[in-house]
Design an enzyme around this catalytic site. Structure first.
Site, PDB file in Angstrom:
ATOM      1  N   ASN A  11       0.874  -1.182   0.000  1.00  0.00           N
ATOM      2  CA  ASN A  11       0.000   0.000   0.000  1.00  0.00           C
ATOM      3  C   ASN A  11       0.908   1.228   0.000  1.00  0.00           C
ATOM      4  OD1 ASN A  11      -1.758   2.066   0.618  1.00  0.00           O
ATOM      5  ND2 ASN A  11      -2.279   1.313   2.677  1.00  0.00           N
ATOM      6  N   LYS A  13       0.055   4.281  -0.177  1.00  0.00           N
ATOM      7  CA  LYS A  13      -0.568   5.441   0.476  1.00  0.00           C
ATOM      8  C   LYS A  13      -0.386   6.706  -0.385  1.00  0.00           C
ATOM      9  CE  LYS A  13      -0.092   3.120   4.861  1.00  0.00           C
ATOM     10  NZ  LYS A  13       0.049   3.173   6.305  1.00  0.00           N
ATOM     11  N   HIS A  97      -9.429   0.920   4.979  1.00  0.00           N
ATOM     12  CA  HIS A  97      -8.154   1.063   5.689  1.00  0.00           C
ATOM     13  C   HIS A  97      -8.358   1.975   6.898  1.00  0.00           C
ATOM     14  CE1 HIS A  97      -4.051   2.282   6.582  1.00  0.00           C
ATOM     15  NE2 HIS A  97      -3.674   1.170   5.973  1.00  0.00           N
ATOM     16  N   GLU A  99      -6.744   4.355   8.045  1.00  0.00           N
ATOM     17  CA  GLU A  99      -6.543   5.790   7.795  1.00  0.00           C
ATOM     18  C   GLU A  99      -7.785   6.414   7.148  1.00  0.00           C
ATOM     19  OE1 GLU A  99      -2.822   5.307   5.756  1.00  0.00           O
ATOM     20  OE2 GLU A  99      -1.905   4.734   7.655  1.00  0.00           O
ATOM     21  N   GLU A 169      -5.263  -5.392  10.540  1.00  0.00           N
ATOM     22  CA  GLU A 169      -4.231  -4.392  10.779  1.00  0.00           C
ATOM     23  C   GLU A 169      -4.499  -3.698  12.111  1.00  0.00           C
ATOM     24  OE1 GLU A 169      -2.266  -3.086   6.869  1.00  0.00           O
ATOM     25  OE2 GLU A 169      -4.012  -1.835   7.164  1.00  0.00           O
ATOM     26  N   GLY A 175       2.629   1.782  10.956  1.00  0.00           N
ATOM     27  CA  GLY A 175       3.595   2.869  10.839  1.00  0.00           C
ATOM     28  C   GLY A 175       4.291   3.217  12.143  1.00  0.00           C
ATOM     29  N   SER A 215       3.562  -2.588  10.309  1.00  0.00           N
ATOM     30  CA  SER A 215       5.013  -2.663  10.491  1.00  0.00           C
ATOM     31  C   SER A 215       5.622  -4.000  10.049  1.00  0.00           C
ATOM     32  CB  SER A 215       5.386  -2.340  11.941  1.00  0.00           C
ATOM     33  OG  SER A 215       4.992  -1.010  12.270  1.00  0.00           O
TER      34      SER A 215
HETATM   35  P1  PGA Z   1       2.950  -0.021   7.714  1.00  0.00           P
HETATM   36  O1  PGA Z   1       1.475   0.211   7.126  1.00  0.00           O
HETATM   37  O2  PGA Z   1       3.466  -1.283   7.067  1.00  0.00           O
HETATM   38  O3  PGA Z   1       3.717   1.193   7.324  1.00  0.00           O
HETATM   39  O4  PGA Z   1       2.822  -0.184   9.193  1.00  0.00           O
HETATM   40  C1  PGA Z   1       0.591  -0.850   6.924  1.00  0.00           C
HETATM   41  C2  PGA Z   1      -0.697  -0.343   6.324  1.00  0.00           C
HETATM   42  O5  PGA Z   1      -1.137   0.763   6.690  1.00  0.00           O
HETATM   43  O6  PGA Z   1      -1.315  -1.013   5.470  1.00  0.00           O
END
Ligand code: PGA
Length: 251
Positions: A11, A13, A97, A99, A169, A175, A215
């Site tokens: 992803n 983003k 997601h 976010e 997740e 992140g 992560s």
């Molecule tokens: P990350 O994000 O691997 O940077 O923790 C995962 C995601 O948001 O899908």
């Protein structure tokens, strides 16, 4: 023996302009050309999808989107329909997601409409679910996830959901550099699979891929993938660099 082909999804983003996305996609296409038994997908920003899909045509890497709108077309300024994604070269779409839930008002009801529209139009939806740190610490993880799945898949039927993927997740692991331990993740994945079995039957639950995200890095992917109910990963930060993501897809 369950045969679920692993899926490693990147992803991107809101990172990478068109030319930057093309450069990374080319590099990844070359680095991952030997990967045959794992499905790979990358989801660039909307503006880079068509260019990236063009680069990946003929390779084993699929292109995805990070969101969609459920209507076919109309006066919905700023939105993008499933058929527009397909015509740009997408086969997957990430839905719900955290976010989007946190910053853009995405509710479980909206994710349900998006999953429904995606499957009807022939896209493979990756429905994201996850709990916050506060919810985990107050022992609400399973009830939060159950609700996200229950409403997110309400009134949908297994016959239409063959291509559905779930991504677990935990919000506290996205992140942050904090990964759920392999046992924490496995516990949740097992719980999700048994909930899906109750609603959609055993065969469906055995076939559905449940990805872990939060992560994921080259140094933790192997232990996660060794767990029986973890079928792949949704990778954010570590998917932005082709060399690093290539290590993950070669887990
Ligand atoms: P990350 O994000 O691997 O940077 O923790 C995962 C995601 O948001 O899908």
């Amino acid at each position: 023996m369950d045969t679920r082909q692993p899926l490693i999804a990147g992803n991107w983003k809101m990172y990478k302009t068109g030319p930057e996305a093309v450069e990374t996609a080319k590099r990844l296409r070359d680095l991952a050309s030997d990967v045959k038994t794992t499905d790979i997908m990358i989801a660039p920003t909307f503006t880079a999808i068509a260019q990236v899909a063009d680069i990946l045509k003929g390779s084993s890497i699929a292109t995805g989107a990070q969101n969609l709108y459920w209507e076919k077309e109309g006066a919905y300024t700023g939105e993008i329909s499933p058929s527009m994604l397909i015509s740009a070269g997408c086969s997957y779409v990430i839905i719900g997601h955290s976010e989007r839930r946190q910053f853009f008002g995405e509710t479980d009801e909206k994710t349900q409409k998006k999953v429904d529209a995606a499957v009807k139009e022939g896209l493979k939806p990756i429905l994201c679910v996850g709990e916050s740190l506060e919810e985990r610490e107050s022992d609400k993880t399973f009830s939060v996830l159950d609700k996200q799945i229950e409403i997110g898949l309400k009134d949908l039927f297994s016959e239409n959901l063959n291509n559905l993927v779930i991504a677990y997740e935990p919000i506290w692991a996205i992140g942050t550099g904090k990964t759920a331990s392999k046992d924490q993740a496995q516990d949740v994945h097992r719980h999700l699979r048994s909930g899906i079995e109750k609603n959609f039957g055993k065969d469906f639950s055995k076939g559905i891929r449940i990805l872990y995200g939060g992560s994921v890095k080259p140094d933790n992917i192997s232990e996660l993938m060794a767990m029986p109910d973890i079928d792949g990963a949704l990778v954010g930060g570590a998917s932005l660099d082709a060399e690093t993501f290539s290590k993950i897809v070669h887990f």
